[in-house]
Design a protein around this motif. Structure first.
Motif, PDB file in Angstrom:
ATOM      1  N   THR A 402       1.754 -11.462   2.258  1.00  0.00           N
ATOM      2  CA  THR A 402       0.909 -11.399   3.459  1.00  0.00           C
ATOM      3  C   THR A 402      -0.235 -10.394   3.322  1.00  0.00           C
ATOM      4  OG1 THR A 402       2.364  -9.741   4.456  1.00  0.00           O
ATOM      5  CG2 THR A 402       2.840 -12.060   4.933  1.00  0.00           C
ATOM      6  N   GLU A 403      -0.385  -9.776   2.170  1.00  0.00           N
ATOM      7  CA  GLU A 403      -1.463  -8.787   1.993  1.00  0.00           C
ATOM      8  C   GLU A 403      -2.824  -9.453   2.140  1.00  0.00           C
ATOM      9  OE1 GLU A 403      -0.697  -5.709  -0.870  1.00  0.00           O
ATOM     10  OE2 GLU A 403      -2.752  -5.854  -1.621  1.00  0.00           O
ATOM     11  N   ARG A 404      -3.703  -8.823   2.906  1.00  0.00           N
ATOM     12  CA  ARG A 404      -4.992  -9.421   3.228  1.00  0.00           C
ATOM     13  C   ARG A 404      -6.144  -8.699   2.535  1.00  0.00           C
ATOM     14  NH1 ARG A 404      -4.776 -11.659   9.426  1.00  0.00           N
ATOM     15  NH2 ARG A 404      -2.702 -12.585   9.290  1.00  0.00           N
ATOM     16  N   ASP A 405      -7.297  -9.356   2.544  1.00  0.00           N
ATOM     17  CA  ASP A 405      -8.498  -8.747   1.979  1.00  0.00           C
ATOM     18  C   ASP A 405      -8.750  -7.415   2.677  1.00  0.00           C
ATOM     19  OD1 ASP A 405     -11.408  -8.092   1.756  1.00  0.00           O
ATOM     20  OD2 ASP A 405     -11.498 -10.000   0.687  1.00  0.00           O
ATOM     21  N   PRO A 406      -8.900  -6.316   1.904  1.00  0.00           N
ATOM     22  CA  PRO A 406      -9.040  -5.002   2.539  1.00  0.00           C
ATOM     23  C   PRO A 406     -10.404  -4.755   3.168  1.00  0.00           C
ATOM     24  CG  PRO A 406      -9.287  -4.802   0.172  1.00  0.00           C
ATOM     25  CD  PRO A 406      -8.896  -6.233   0.433  1.00  0.00           C
ATOM     26  N   VAL A 407     -11.383  -5.584   2.863  1.00  0.00           N
ATOM     27  CA  VAL A 407     -12.736  -5.355   3.369  1.00  0.00           C
ATOM     28  C   VAL A 407     -13.063  -6.271   4.546  1.00  0.00           C
ATOM     29  CG1 VAL A 407     -15.195  -5.306   2.787  1.00  0.00           C
ATOM     30  CG2 VAL A 407     -13.494  -4.572   1.095  1.00  0.00           C
ATOM     31  N   VAL A 408     -12.791  -7.581   4.415  1.00  0.00           N
ATOM     32  CA  VAL A 408     -13.179  -8.520   5.469  1.00  0.00           C
ATOM     33  C   VAL A 408     -11.979  -9.183   6.141  1.00  0.00           C
ATOM     34  CG1 VAL A 408     -15.428  -8.974   4.447  1.00  0.00           C
ATOM     35  CG2 VAL A 408     -13.477 -10.424   3.826  1.00  0.00           C
ATOM     36  N   GLY A 409     -10.764  -8.829   5.748  1.00  0.00           N
ATOM     37  CA  GLY A 409      -9.592  -9.415   6.376  1.00  0.00           C
ATOM     38  C   GLY A 409      -9.391  -8.919   7.798  1.00  0.00           C
ATOM     39  N   LEU A 410      -8.750  -9.760   8.619  1.00  0.00           N
ATOM     40  CA  LEU A 410      -8.389  -9.371   9.982  1.00  0.00           C
ATOM     41  C   LEU A 410      -7.003  -8.739   9.945  1.00  0.00           C
ATOM     42  CD1 LEU A 410      -8.715  -9.430  13.091  1.00  0.00           C
ATOM     43  CD2 LEU A 410      -7.713 -11.731  13.034  1.00  0.00           C
ATOM     44  N   HIS A 411      -6.916  -7.484  10.356  1.00  0.00           N
ATOM     45  CA  HIS A 411      -5.645  -6.757  10.340  1.00  0.00           C
ATOM     46  C   HIS A 411      -5.269  -6.401  11.782  1.00  0.00           C
ATOM     47  CE1 HIS A 411      -5.779  -6.230   5.937  1.00  0.00           C
ATOM     48  NE2 HIS A 411      -7.077  -6.120   6.118  1.00  0.00           N
ATOM     49  N   GLU A 412      -4.510  -7.303  12.410  1.00  0.00           N
ATOM     50  CA  GLU A 412      -4.094  -7.049  13.787  1.00  0.00           C
ATOM     51  C   GLU A 412      -3.041  -5.952  13.843  1.00  0.00           C
ATOM     52  OE1 GLU A 412      -4.419 -10.725  16.468  1.00  0.00           O
ATOM     53  OE2 GLU A 412      -3.809 -11.576  14.534  1.00  0.00           O
ATOM     54  N   GLU A 413      -2.368  -5.719  12.736  1.00  0.00           N
ATOM     55  CA  GLU A 413      -1.497  -4.564  12.557  1.00  0.00           C
ATOM     56  C   GLU A 413      -1.910  -3.896  11.248  1.00  0.00           C
ATOM     57  OE1 GLU A 413       2.513  -5.893  12.560  1.00  0.00           O
ATOM     58  OE2 GLU A 413       2.486  -6.530  14.674  1.00  0.00           O
ATOM     59  N   PRO A 414      -1.715  -2.591  11.109  1.00  0.00           N
ATOM     60  CA  PRO A 414      -2.111  -1.913   9.868  1.00  0.00           C
ATOM     61  C   PRO A 414      -1.532  -2.613   8.644  1.00  0.00           C
ATOM     62  CG  PRO A 414      -1.507  -0.304  11.516  1.00  0.00           C
ATOM     63  CD  PRO A 414      -1.153  -1.640  12.098  1.00  0.00           C
ATOM     64  N   GLY A 415      -2.411  -2.865   7.666  1.00  0.00           N
ATOM     65  CA  GLY A 415      -2.011  -3.609   6.487  1.00  0.00           C
ATOM     66  C   GLY A 415      -1.817  -2.721   5.272  1.00  0.00           C
ATOM     67  N   ARG A 416      -1.583  -3.366   4.129  1.00  0.00           N
ATOM     68  CA  ARG A 416      -1.264  -2.669   2.891  1.00  0.00           C
ATOM     69  C   ARG A 416      -2.194  -3.163   1.785  1.00  0.00           C
ATOM     70  NH1 ARG A 416       4.837  -3.107   1.134  1.00  0.00           N
ATOM     71  NH2 ARG A 416       4.977  -1.315   2.542  1.00  0.00           N
ATOM     72  N   PHE A 417      -2.493  -2.259   0.848  1.00  0.00           N
ATOM     73  CA  PHE A 417      -3.288  -2.596  -0.327  1.00  0.00           C
ATOM     74  C   PHE A 417      -2.527  -2.146  -1.558  1.00  0.00           C
ATOM     75  CE2 PHE A 417      -6.632  -1.573  -3.491  1.00  0.00           C
ATOM     76  CZ  PHE A 417      -7.212  -2.828  -3.601  1.00  0.00           C
ATOM     77  N   THR A 418      -2.342  -3.080  -2.515  1.00  0.00           N
ATOM     78  CA  THR A 418      -1.555  -2.803  -3.709  1.00  0.00           C
ATOM     79  C   THR A 418      -2.467  -2.508  -4.901  1.00  0.00           C
ATOM     80  OG1 THR A 418       0.250  -4.223  -2.957  1.00  0.00           O
ATOM     81  CG2 THR A 418       0.167  -3.714  -5.309  1.00  0.00           C
ATOM     82  N   ILE A 419      -2.201  -1.381  -5.570  1.00  0.00           N
ATOM     83  CA  ILE A 419      -2.955  -0.996  -6.764  1.00  0.00           C
ATOM     84  C   ILE A 419      -1.998  -1.014  -7.954  1.00  0.00           C
ATOM     85  CG2 ILE A 419      -4.348   0.795  -7.864  1.00  0.00           C
ATOM     86  CD1 ILE A 419      -5.051   1.846  -5.099  1.00  0.00           C
ATOM     87  N   PRO A 420      -2.115  -2.002  -8.844  1.00  0.00           N
ATOM     88  CA  PRO A 420      -1.259  -2.012 -10.038  1.00  0.00           C
ATOM     89  C   PRO A 420      -1.456  -0.741 -10.861  1.00  0.00           C
ATOM     90  CG  PRO A 420      -2.345  -4.136  -9.749  1.00  0.00           C
ATOM     91  CD  PRO A 420      -2.988  -3.182  -8.777  1.00  0.00           C
ATOM     92  N   ASP A 421      -0.378  -0.204 -11.392  1.00  0.00           N
ATOM     93  CA  ASP A 421      -0.450   1.029 -12.173  1.00  0.00           C
ATOM     94  C   ASP A 421       0.786   1.111 -13.048  1.00  0.00           C
ATOM     95  OD1 ASP A 421      -1.444   3.395 -13.123  1.00  0.00           O
ATOM     96  OD2 ASP A 421      -1.338   4.479 -11.213  1.00  0.00           O
ATOM     97  N   ARG A 422       0.744   2.004 -14.006  1.00  0.00           N
ATOM     98  CA  ARG A 422       1.911   2.278 -14.843  1.00  0.00           C
ATOM     99  C   ARG A 422       2.441   3.669 -14.515  1.00  0.00           C
ATOM    100  NH1 ARG A 422      -1.433  -0.069 -19.256  1.00  0.00           N
ATOM    101  NH2 ARG A 422      -0.581  -2.112 -19.793  1.00  0.00           N
ATOM    102  N   PRO A 423       3.750   3.868 -14.404  1.00  0.00           N
ATOM    103  CA  PRO A 423       4.824   2.892 -14.658  1.00  0.00           C
ATOM    104  C   PRO A 423       5.098   1.959 -13.476  1.00  0.00           C
ATOM    105  CG  PRO A 423       5.783   5.009 -14.142  1.00  0.00           C
ATOM    106  CD  PRO A 423       4.306   5.232 -14.190  1.00  0.00           C
ATOM    107  N   VAL A 424       4.655   2.340 -12.268  1.00  0.00           N
ATOM    108  CA  VAL A 424       4.891   1.484 -11.098  1.00  0.00           C
ATOM    109  C   VAL A 424       3.613   1.389 -10.283  1.00  0.00           C
ATOM    110  CG1 VAL A 424       7.354   2.012 -10.931  1.00  0.00           C
ATOM    111  CG2 VAL A 424       5.700   3.451  -9.731  1.00  0.00           C
ATOM    112  N   ARG A 425       3.472   0.287  -9.573  1.00  0.00           N
ATOM    113  CA  ARG A 425       2.276   0.092  -8.763  1.00  0.00           C
ATOM    114  C   ARG A 425       2.275   1.008  -7.546  1.00  0.00           C
ATOM    115  NH1 ARG A 425       3.535  -6.040  -6.528  1.00  0.00           N
ATOM    116  NH2 ARG A 425       5.501  -5.583  -5.469  1.00  0.00           N
ATOM    117  N   LYS A 426       1.077   1.254  -7.025  1.00  0.00           N
ATOM    118  CA  LYS A 426       0.929   2.077  -5.836  1.00  0.00           C
ATOM    119  C   LYS A 426       0.624   1.182  -4.634  1.00  0.00           C
ATOM    120  CE  LYS A 426      -1.170   5.763  -8.605  1.00  0.00           C
ATOM    121  NZ  LYS A 426      -2.416   6.555  -8.837  1.00  0.00           N
ATOM    122  N   ARG A 427       1.068   1.621  -3.491  1.00  0.00           N
ATOM    123  CA  ARG A 427       0.776   0.876  -2.270  1.00  0.00           C
ATOM    124  C   ARG A 427       0.159   1.818  -1.253  1.00  0.00           C
ATOM    125  NH1 ARG A 427       6.110  -3.083  -2.082  1.00  0.00           N
ATOM    126  NH2 ARG A 427       5.130  -4.790  -3.232  1.00  0.00           N
TER     127      ARG A 427
END
Length: 461
Positions: A402-427
């Protein structure tokens, strides 16, 4: 210099390679805005068929064709008409019914398909865009205030002489550094249109079939997209999506301050680049992952010369970054999609003061800063509804649920942005609606022949 990019374009233009009827196509379809640019959007309502046709009869004289679309022009005008506008001008029912259903219904009626709900719902829109009021949209791009004023006088200065047409309003726009409200150089990625006579730049890959943008030409499927009838009305035209957004620049700045790894502008810019997919200069993350590169960002021969095939994990550019969502070129998609039938010609325009890093959410005001998101495509209505449903307001196509576009997406509730990284991704949590929809419409951009046919009520002859 405003026309440096045009001089480069002319070096790649080959008149002998042209297969399109450039002298019948509105120049705005192929001609990019100048950099820097100014301009104006004007909206008109047709009150009588005679008035609407008289308007087009005057306007068409100031709409340049694409015959010389690579030449120096200090200002140019484009004209588009809504389905309600065509009806108000008296087009026969047979022609009106030949347009695609989404266009006939209009953008407000398609809110469900566009996922325009909550604070983006049509009932919250500006009056300008309500009740099918917007019949004719006139857009003027220019390289200076003087050129804009001259073009406005020519294209709109006679309105008081025409009965049966109401000017709903105008909205000036412009960006001295060609940046969007958040300070990012935008509209860098544009498709190459087959038959327009221009050799490809690095990164443009092959030309996209002209029928994806020009009605009557063969599309990527090998045949033309269905077009309105009669032929004189549909051929060499296209469709336009117009969406006006208020940009919450202060809220964007606050988000970067709160979530950047360090309390420095450099760290905030780095997080912003992850969200957008490009640095402020326009340099893409996959070519400059560690820091901004202004020379790269301003170099047309390099700033779009990339895909994501060497960044499968998204370690350089996150899968959910705005520009990667809008053009996943070379990405592995969970949902199989033909990217070439969702390519669009962008003609977006920024309004309001330039980006200020010191702004906070408390400084955000309606209609002070924003963006007219405008694009042209023979499938414009289908494309924007696909983008809104799949690439902007969902993340399934890149396995992000359900992750939405962080720039133009409609976020009726606070959303999340995932950043792939090593060893684990960041959210990163707390993504909100940074661009609020204030209105919009589906428009038809007729050929010059069609504009004259409508103006002359050609169906009566």
């Amino acid at each position: 210099m405003p026309f440096d990019h045009l001089r480069e374009l002319r070096k790649r233009f080959r008149r002998e390679s042209v297969t399109l009827q450039l002298d019948d196509i509105q120049s705005l379809i192929l001609r990019s805005r100048p950099e820097p640019y100014v301009g104006i959007h004007a909206g008109l309502r047709v009150d009588t068929p005679e008035g609407g046709r008289a308007l087009l009869g005057r306007l068409v004289e100031y709409v340049p064709s694409a015959q010389d679309w690579t030449a120096d022009m200090h200002a140019w005008t484009g004209v588009a008409i809504s389905h309600a506008g065509l009806k108000a001008m008296g087009l026969p029912e047979e022609s009106l019914a030949s347009f695609p259903l989404p266009f006939r219904q209009g953008m407000a009626a398609r809110a469900g398909q566009l996922m325009d709900t909550g604070e983006n719902a049509p009932e919250t829109w500006e009056e300008f865009y309500k009740d099918d009021s917007l019949h004719v949209a006139v857009t003027i791009y220019a390289d200076s205030e003087e050129s804009r004023a001259d073009a406005v006088e020519k294209a709109l200065g006679y309105l008081e002489e025409i009965d049966g047409v109401t000017l709903l309003g105008t909205h000036a726009f412009g960006a001295p550094d060609a940046a969007n409200p958040f300070g990012y150089h935008d509209s860098l990625s544009q498709p190459l249109v087959a038959g327009a006579g221009v050799d490809a730049l690095p990164g443009q890959e092959r030309a996209i079939a002209a029928g994806e943008f020009i009605l009557g030409e063969d599309s990527e499927t090998g045949s033309p997209v269905a077009m309105p009838s009669p032929d004189v009305l549909g051929r060499n035209g296209s469709f336009v999506v117009l969406r006006k957004y208020d940009s919450r620049v202060g809220a964007w700045n606050d988000f970067l301050r709160e979530h950047a790894e360090e309390d420095t502008q450099e760290s905030r810019d780095a997080l912003g680049a992850k969200l957008v997919g490009r640095w402020r200069s326009g340099a893409p993350l996959v070519l400059s992952p560690e820091k901004d590169d202004v020379d790269l960002g301003m170099d047309q021969s390099r700033n779009d010369d990339f895909d994501y095939s060497d960044d499968r994990r998204g370690l350089m550019c996150p899968h959910s970054a705005h520009v990667r969502r809008m053009n996943p070129r070379g990405s592995e998609l969970t949902i199989l999609t033909d990217e070439n039938i969702h390519r669009i010609i962008r003609r977006s325009s920024t309004f309001g003061p330039e980006w200020d890093p010191d702004l906070t959410a408390a400084d955000d005001k309606d209609d002070e800063r924003g963006l007219f998101f405008i694009f042209i495509s023979a499938r414009a209505y289908d494309t924007v509804e696909f983008l809104q449903q799949e690439w902007i307001n969902r993340g399934n196509f890149v396995d992000l649920g359900t992750e939405r576009d962080p720039v133009v997406g409609l976020h009726e509730e606070p959303g999340r942005f995932t950043i792939p990284d090593r060893p684990v991704r960041k959210r990163v949590d707390g993504v909100t609606t940074f661009n609020r929809l204030r209105g919009g419409e589906y428009m038809f951009m007729p050929s010059l022949t069609a504009l004259r046919w409508i103006a002359d009520a050609g169906w009566e002859s």
